[in-house]
Design a protein around this motif. Sequence first.
Motif, PDB file in Angstrom:
ATOM      1  N   VAL A 529      -2.266   6.502  -2.199  1.00  0.00           N
ATOM      2  CA  VAL A 529      -1.896   5.929  -1.364  1.00  0.00           C
ATOM      3  C   VAL A 529      -3.410   5.822  -0.151  1.00  0.00           C
ATOM      4  O   VAL A 529      -3.596   4.740  -0.178  1.00  0.00           O
ATOM      5  CB  VAL A 529      -2.315   7.342  -0.306  1.00  0.00           C
ATOM      6  CG1 VAL A 529      -2.348   7.560   0.971  1.00  0.00           C
ATOM      7  CG2 VAL A 529      -0.946   8.432  -0.665  1.00  0.00           C
ATOM      8  N   ALA A 530      -5.063   5.388  -1.088  1.00  0.00           N
ATOM      9  CA  ALA A 530      -5.584   5.226  -1.154  1.00  0.00           C
ATOM     10  C   ALA A 530      -5.493   3.498  -1.323  1.00  0.00           C
ATOM     11  O   ALA A 530      -6.229   2.810   0.053  1.00  0.00           O
ATOM     12  CB  ALA A 530      -7.202   5.688  -1.781  1.00  0.00           C
ATOM     13  N   ILE A 531      -4.628   3.160  -2.056  1.00  0.00           N
ATOM     14  CA  ILE A 531      -4.742   1.525  -2.591  1.00  0.00           C
ATOM     15  C   ILE A 531      -4.173   0.749  -1.533  1.00  0.00           C
ATOM     16  O   ILE A 531      -3.932  -0.341  -0.772  1.00  0.00           O
ATOM     17  CB  ILE A 531      -3.864   1.415  -3.607  1.00  0.00           C
ATOM     18  CG1 ILE A 531      -5.795   1.646  -5.028  1.00  0.00           C
ATOM     19  CG2 ILE A 531      -3.982   0.061  -4.139  1.00  0.00           C
ATOM     20  CD1 ILE A 531      -4.669   1.472  -6.276  1.00  0.00           C
ATOM     21  N   LEU A 532      -2.793   1.511  -1.262  1.00  0.00           N
ATOM     22  CA  LEU A 532      -1.435   1.002  -0.274  1.00  0.00           C
ATOM     23  C   LEU A 532      -1.862   1.001   1.597  1.00  0.00           C
ATOM     24  O   LEU A 532      -1.813  -0.185   2.078  1.00  0.00           O
ATOM     25  CB  LEU A 532      -0.586   1.958   0.343  1.00  0.00           C
ATOM     26  CG  LEU A 532       0.698   2.008  -1.292  1.00  0.00           C
ATOM     27  CD1 LEU A 532       1.330   2.796  -1.081  1.00  0.00           C
ATOM     28  CD2 LEU A 532       0.563   1.001  -1.853  1.00  0.00           C
ATOM     29  N   LEU A 533      -3.093   1.972   1.210  1.00  0.00           N
ATOM     30  CA  LEU A 533      -4.161   1.838   2.836  1.00  0.00           C
ATOM     31  C   LEU A 533      -5.423   0.420   2.733  1.00  0.00           C
ATOM     32  O   LEU A 533      -4.752  -0.057   4.006  1.00  0.00           O
ATOM     33  CB  LEU A 533      -5.053   3.042   3.055  1.00  0.00           C
ATOM     34  CG  LEU A 533      -4.435   4.295   3.505  1.00  0.00           C
ATOM     35  CD1 LEU A 533      -5.434   5.671   3.660  1.00  0.00           C
ATOM     36  CD2 LEU A 533      -3.437   4.456   4.806  1.00  0.00           C
ATOM     37  N   SER A 534      -5.508   0.438   1.853  1.00  0.00           N
ATOM     38  CA  SER A 534      -6.500  -0.985   1.038  1.00  0.00           C
ATOM     39  C   SER A 534      -5.497  -1.861   1.359  1.00  0.00           C
ATOM     40  O   SER A 534      -5.659  -3.644   2.537  1.00  0.00           O
ATOM     41  CB  SER A 534      -7.323  -1.241   0.380  1.00  0.00           C
ATOM     42  OG  SER A 534      -8.107  -0.063  -0.063  1.00  0.00           O
ATOM     43  N   THR A 535      -4.209  -2.239   1.025  1.00  0.00           N
ATOM     44  CA  THR A 535      -2.756  -3.242   1.333  1.00  0.00           C
ATOM     45  C   THR A 535      -3.109  -3.548   2.883  1.00  0.00           C
ATOM     46  O   THR A 535      -2.650  -4.653   2.813  1.00  0.00           O
ATOM     47  CB  THR A 535      -1.537  -3.406   0.603  1.00  0.00           C
ATOM     48  OG1 THR A 535      -1.991  -2.427  -0.933  1.00  0.00           O
ATOM     49  CG2 THR A 535      -0.284  -3.752   0.606  1.00  0.00           C
ATOM     50  N   TYR A 536      -2.685  -2.442   3.504  1.00  0.00           N
ATOM     51  CA  TYR A 536      -1.843  -2.039   4.898  1.00  0.00           C
ATOM     52  C   TYR A 536      -3.375  -2.978   5.786  1.00  0.00           C
ATOM     53  O   TYR A 536      -2.582  -4.209   6.438  1.00  0.00           O
ATOM     54  CB  TYR A 536      -2.038  -1.226   5.824  1.00  0.00           C
ATOM     55  CG  TYR A 536      -0.467  -0.442   4.909  1.00  0.00           C
ATOM     56  CD1 TYR A 536       0.308  -1.067   3.715  1.00  0.00           C
ATOM     57  CD2 TYR A 536      -0.846   1.008   4.675  1.00  0.00           C
ATOM     58  CE1 TYR A 536       1.624  -0.183   3.515  1.00  0.00           C
ATOM     59  CE2 TYR A 536       0.507   1.838   4.466  1.00  0.00           C
ATOM     60  CZ  TYR A 536       1.345   1.055   3.723  1.00  0.00           C
ATOM     61  OH  TYR A 536       2.744   2.062   3.059  1.00  0.00           O
ATOM     62  N   ALA A 537      -4.412  -2.368   5.630  1.00  0.00           N
ATOM     63  CA  ALA A 537      -5.697  -3.364   6.039  1.00  0.00           C
ATOM     64  C   ALA A 537      -5.277  -4.509   5.958  1.00  0.00           C
ATOM     65  O   ALA A 537      -5.773  -5.884   6.699  1.00  0.00           O
ATOM     66  CB  ALA A 537      -6.469  -2.955   5.775  1.00  0.00           C
ATOM     67  N   LYS A 538      -5.712  -5.202   4.599  1.00  0.00           N
ATOM     68  CA  LYS A 538      -5.317  -6.939   3.771  1.00  0.00           C
ATOM     69  C   LYS A 538      -4.268  -7.513   4.859  1.00  0.00           C
ATOM     70  O   LYS A 538      -4.299  -8.944   4.889  1.00  0.00           O
ATOM     71  CB  LYS A 538      -5.371  -7.359   2.338  1.00  0.00           C
ATOM     72  CG  LYS A 538      -6.476  -6.129   2.244  1.00  0.00           C
ATOM     73  CD  LYS A 538      -6.924  -7.703   1.461  1.00  0.00           C
ATOM     74  CE  LYS A 538      -8.907  -7.148   0.973  1.00  0.00           C
ATOM     75  NZ  LYS A 538      -9.964  -8.388   0.862  1.00  0.00           N
ATOM     76  N   ILE A 539      -3.122  -6.705   4.561  1.00  0.00           N
ATOM     77  CA  ILE A 539      -1.990  -7.239   5.252  1.00  0.00           C
ATOM     78  C   ILE A 539      -1.633  -7.651   7.037  1.00  0.00           C
ATOM     79  O   ILE A 539      -1.606  -9.153   7.143  1.00  0.00           O
ATOM     80  CB  ILE A 539      -0.357  -6.637   5.275  1.00  0.00           C
ATOM     81  CG1 ILE A 539      -0.112  -6.350   4.142  1.00  0.00           C
ATOM     82  CG2 ILE A 539       0.728  -7.290   5.790  1.00  0.00           C
ATOM     83  CD1 ILE A 539       1.509  -5.249   3.734  1.00  0.00           C
ATOM     84  N   LEU A 540      -2.346  -6.569   7.846  1.00  0.00           N
ATOM     85  CA  LEU A 540      -2.783  -7.357   9.114  1.00  0.00           C
ATOM     86  C   LEU A 540      -4.427  -8.084   8.703  1.00  0.00           C
ATOM     87  O   LEU A 540      -3.627  -9.325   9.848  1.00  0.00           O
ATOM     88  CB  LEU A 540      -3.996  -6.194   9.315  1.00  0.00           C
ATOM     89  CG  LEU A 540      -2.817  -4.522  10.289  1.00  0.00           C
ATOM     90  CD1 LEU A 540      -3.536  -4.021  11.246  1.00  0.00           C
ATOM     91  CD2 LEU A 540      -1.287  -5.510  10.566  1.00  0.00           C
ATOM     92  N   MET A 541      -5.012  -7.941   7.513  1.00  0.00           N
ATOM     93  CA  MET A 541      -6.380  -9.289   8.161  1.00  0.00           C
ATOM     94  C   MET A 541      -5.203 -10.619   7.941  1.00  0.00           C
ATOM     95  O   MET A 541      -5.888 -11.568   8.813  1.00  0.00           O
ATOM     96  CB  MET A 541      -6.769  -8.756   7.290  1.00  0.00           C
ATOM     97  CG  MET A 541      -8.286  -9.469   7.040  1.00  0.00           C
ATOM     98  SD  MET A 541      -7.544 -11.475   5.366  1.00  0.00           S
ATOM     99  CE  MET A 541      -7.970 -10.772   4.270  1.00  0.00           C
ATOM    100  N   HIS A 542      -4.238 -10.903   7.042  1.00  0.00           N
ATOM    101  CA  HIS A 542      -3.408 -12.121   6.839  1.00  0.00           C
ATOM    102  C   HIS A 542      -2.946 -12.564   7.948  1.00  0.00           C
ATOM    103  O   HIS A 542      -2.481 -14.126   8.361  1.00  0.00           O
ATOM    104  CB  HIS A 542      -2.679 -11.957   5.402  1.00  0.00           C
ATOM    105  CG  HIS A 542      -4.041 -12.055   3.594  1.00  0.00           C
ATOM    106  ND1 HIS A 542      -4.993 -13.110   4.143  1.00  0.00           N
ATOM    107  CD2 HIS A 542      -3.414 -11.282   3.117  1.00  0.00           C
ATOM    108  CE1 HIS A 542      -5.491 -12.782   3.085  1.00  0.00           C
ATOM    109  NE2 HIS A 542      -5.066 -11.356   2.349  1.00  0.00           N
ATOM    110  N   THR A 543      -2.512 -11.653   8.958  1.00  0.00           N
ATOM    111  CA  THR A 543      -1.445 -12.038   9.928  1.00  0.00           C
ATOM    112  C   THR A 543      -2.226 -11.939  10.839  1.00  0.00           C
ATOM    113  O   THR A 543      -2.279 -11.242  12.244  1.00  0.00           O
ATOM    114  CB  THR A 543      -0.462 -10.538   9.710  1.00  0.00           C
ATOM    115  OG1 THR A 543      -0.056 -10.589   9.248  1.00  0.00           O
ATOM    116  CG2 THR A 543       1.096 -10.946  10.894  1.00  0.00           C
TER     117      THR A 543
END
Length: 1020
Positions: A529-543
């Motif tokens: 879950v901790a890794i997925l939260l980081s992934t969501y933040a990265k996706i927002l950053m790239h969008t």
Amino acid sequence: MALSGMRGLSVFISDIRNCQNKEQERQRVDKELGNIRTRFKNEKGLTPYEKKKYVWKMLYIYMLGYDVDFGHMEAVSLISAPKYPEKQVGYIVTSCLLNENHDFLRLVINTVRNDIIGRNETFQCLALTMVGNIGGREFAESLAPDVQKLLISSSCRPLVRKKAALCLLRLYRKNPDVVNVDGWSDRMTQLLDERDLGVLTSVMSLLVALVANSHEAYWSCLPKCVKVLERLARNQDVPPEYTYYGIPSPWLQVKTMRALQYFPTIEDPNTRRSLFEVLQRILMGTDVVKNVNKNNASHAVLFEALALVMHLDAEKEMMSQCVALLGKFIAVREPNIRYLGLENMTRMLMVTDVQESIKRHQAQIITSLKDPDISIRRRALDLLYGMCDVTNAKDIVEELLQYLSTADFAMREELALKAAILAEKFAPDLLWYVDVILQLIDKAGDFVSDDIWYRVIQFVTNNDDLQPYAAAKAREYLDKPALHETMVKVSAYLLGEYSHLLARRPGCSPKEIFSLINEKLPTVSAPTVAILLSTYAKILMHTQPPDQELQNQVWAIFNKYESYIDVEIQQRAVEYFALSRKGAALMDILAEMPKFPERQSSLLKKAEDAEADTAEQSAIKLRTQQQTSNALVVTDVHAPNGSASYGPVKIPTNHNTETALVVQETAQPNGTTAKLDPQQAPPSPDLLGDLLGPLAIEGPPDTSAIIDQNLVSGLGTSSSTIDELALATLGEQPNSVQPIGNIAERFHALCLKDSGVLYEDPYIQIGIKAEWRAHHGRLVLFLGNKNTSPLDSVQALILPPSHLKMELSVVPETIPPRSQVQCPLEVVNLRSSRDVAVLDFSYKFGASMVNVKLRLPAVFNKFLQPISMSAEEFFPQWRSLSGPPLKLQEVVRGVKPMLLPEMANLFSSFHVVVCPGLDPNPNNLVACTTFFSEATRAMLCLIRVETDPSDRTQLRMTVASGDPTLTFELKEFIKEQLISMPAVSATPVAPAPASASAPAPAAQPAPSTTDPGALLAGLL
């Protein structure tokens, strides 16, 4: 033993055989022992015949398994009898009943010596047999010279000399100093000229023991051994009774070739040539036949010859001949022969350059990988792994991947690790490497260690051309309906970093990527879950500019996890939510991961360690060289995130984030507990109370008679005893070195986690990293020199308790300036106990001599593994364990007051999982775990705790398992935790949102208490 004429003994044996049950047998034995004791008290009236009869009965009773604690003097006294029948009984019974330290043996040393030096061969043989069976220092010091004289005597018959050689062998094994090498080596050379093969075989056994200890004094024996082999190979002067299925004395051939393997080389060209001619004859003359006995004998000789060929590093032609012969063996149907063929081919691969010859048999070796016998499959896997290189890596790795889906669970972890190592070591290109690792994770995720996916992340991060391909492959795997959690981690990490590179491809928009990953969120554990939260933040950053709908979906998830019970996840959610509001500035804060510094792969390091420890290789090389230290000196210890590291590479989520959030390398206890709400739980009978009685707390039963409670405590040792088990400096110098930090607190912290600092002072830092699997553990001690001068006279001694088998690698005497030494420590848990191992460590820095004794965190709970059970599984087990000693109950007073969720978190911290819903009473909790040891293997443990809401300082605890000792130890262990250890908070406190000026303190723990390498990072 001759029993003719002993009617009383025959009747007693018949009575024993006619007993209907064990109780009848015990009564008959007790009656006979009472009769014998009475007769021995009136010894004056005993005839030699009666004494002999009663001593025989004692021996028979002893052989049945009963204790015989009297009558030893009567048995010993028979040795002095003048007649053979009584003397024979005395020698045989004394050999069986008495050990080497028994006081009565001193009484007969003179009698035994007189029999040895006497002229009666029968008495000599009886005496030599008893001395050889018992051994012991007193016998060795008093009798070894006389035994040696018998062995070299020309007047003794071969029968006596054979026994003398074997007796001397036994005495030498127990006390090597009984043989004076200086005066004995010439005698051994002469003994090898013996024509009697019985005496020669016994002498060769003695020679093997002598040269195994030190070959230097026995060089003159080497050509004589070769002559013995020549004599046997040509079948010269070999009596028929020493020929077994047409093979001249195979036992003597094997012993002789084994003795030759202890000599490092053969310098004399004539001797070497003669030996190779014999070996050539053995290689050419051995084949598989139908007779099993002949096969066993000929193959024993053959495989010893192969070992000798490898040891002597023979010519390449002979090596190729050996490989061809082994190739025949791995193709036959007989599994034992196939196994030996694969094993010896693997050994040959390790010590000689015959890889090309072995490659010709690759197809047959791959076929052996599918053999019904798992031991053959293991040997085939070892051989494939060893013979792999750049030319055949693709074929071998693809075979291993194909085999992975059908392989036994017992082999999958080893199979996965070896496939990953080969893929990295011999990859023709990195695209293929990524494909292999992702396939590996998909097919055997449960058996893929974190090191493997950490490594593929490193490769992708460091190679720009690889990033679009890796992200596309990760996107493909996410389409699968069932995906292993490790694959979710890898895919989420790769898509978080590089999904923007796929934006123009169909099905790869940020929304679609987010939707695919988010489908997996409810099914994964806290670290993922901790890794997925980081992934969501990265996706927002790239969008950028932000997609409002996607942003709202991600924010909703962040809001949901802001109050999550796991502090790491909670902090990520809070901080990512705050950071994601920064708009375009997010691009700078969550920029792409920087490249990892080049460093040795932890997988390849594992492979090198495994190869260094291979039993087959050690068995050969230990004969020619001393064992060297396998401690690794690291002079540049940096992890990818810039901090010092001492283990597998940690994968950070972002290098530039102001809060330096890092993905946890190992799973933390998730701490989730289900409260037993009385409003939700329907009224039901107390299923657990069937054996426990009413829920009101009562006094505990008296268990003192069941198990001795005087045991050393493991984790629960109070701080007042730290001076005994975790001492600081023992020296009394005025400049005594003081430790940094509290040693006891460091130990307790390591009892609940697997890495951290064990000890630190101004000169050295001792860190620990551990892995635990079932009843096995592997700890690595990290000895870090913090100064610009070396540490000298370094010594480390493990003082293990009796229930732990521990083996520490050789520790170097000097640690270079500003460097770190890694020393592996292997641990095997033999049985349940709370005793603790102690590390006695000392070193010298300048004029300061420092000595500390530190408790090691190889403690009871490291061998626990949580297991969750349903009511259908739990209650049959609970009812089957009825009462003491398998089920123990105790009222525990003086408990640290805590709420039930806090207690559940405490249990979880030492690997005991609470099973919600099993007890309808909201004030009780039920928990399960599995304990692993060599004695019990996997043993289920069940626990029930009944609390008193009006008095939180007391509770009633019931513990049950299938082993009485384990039940007691687990009960005492949990009691110690409840009384002496701090509770684990169950109510998380949300940290304030991070800002650029005030990073959250929880994200960066103090280096001196958590990371063994962190304090060195600034110095190095």
